[in-house]
Design a protein around this motif. Sequence first.
Motif: not given
Length: 366
Positions: A276-284
């Motif tokens: 995942l992208s860094p933003a999606d890692r944080l989101k999920y």
Amino acid sequence: MKALHLHSAHCLRVPLKILFLFAIVFGQAYDSLGQQVQGPLSEKDSIFFSQPYPYILPIMGEKAHGAKVKLPFPMGIMINNLVGTQALSLSEMALGFGRFSNPNPPNMIDLSEVVEFEDISAQTSTHNLRLDAWILPFLNVYGIVGQTKKADINVNLVKPIPLDVTTQVSGTYVGYGLMTAGAIGRIFVSLDMNQSYNYNPRLDDPAKITIFGLRTGPVFRFPKKPEMNVTIWGGAMYSSFNGETSGNIPTLELAPNAPAKIDELKGNLDTWYEGLSPADRLKYAIIYNRLGEGLDNLGESIEDSYIQYSFNKSIDNPWNMLIGAQWQINYRWQIRTEAQILGDRTAGLFSLNYRFGIKGKNWFSK
């Protein structure tokens, strides 16, 4: 429904006459499918019409008999065998990880934003018994009880955990239905609706299936055998399910080679998250951590643990075509076969039908 207050017997006779007129004009005489079967009357039929109508059903059967309409035997017993495949779509999926020794339900993890499926299909083999009765000359009511001998459900989960699961389930079901039917000349038309409730130990609530069917086609008679005919038809069917489904799968069934399989699932989960992208890692991150903890709990108590699931299921293409044929050997026995094609459902049906009547004063004959 509000009650209707009738002020005299004449108020009841008028609608009955209208119904009877409809039955004579549209219904004529039909067998278990609703197609017209009346041709030149045989000697046996002539004797039959010279006597009072012997059966309690259908309502107004005596009037149709007096108009020399050859009604089918009013009641029937049908044995059906069906084999088919149904494609499904799943959405709003949630998973929970629990233990049978713990009576409290597990906390569910909403995967709606991350879950991705590839192919989902259910292959079934089932048989049932159908009891029916012609309540009116053009209206048939029936009940169904059956057994799903085998149902292979294939679920290919792509994300967040690549998983290809095939489960075999069996269960019982009960249902009811209505059919209105009639004929114009040699062409019959029938409209059918039925609803069934499917019970399975893995489901918290029965799965409800609703089906509508429209059939029409010609009837081919045998001049030297008035009781025999062959019918072919085409039509369409609409299927729908109750959307919400919930149940559970024991860990040993999901991963019979555990704990190695659970370690593989955890590795797949890590691969998905790291991609995942860094933003999606944080989101999920919360979903990732909860799924990881759940898999760890499964590995700690494989024989006692299970996965609880819930989702909404639907059919992308609920309409499919019907083609079929029936051989009426005589007024009592019919053999039928039907194929359901195109759409998201393909199936083959084979049926044997026996018809009979209960003798007595015909209901509402006067």
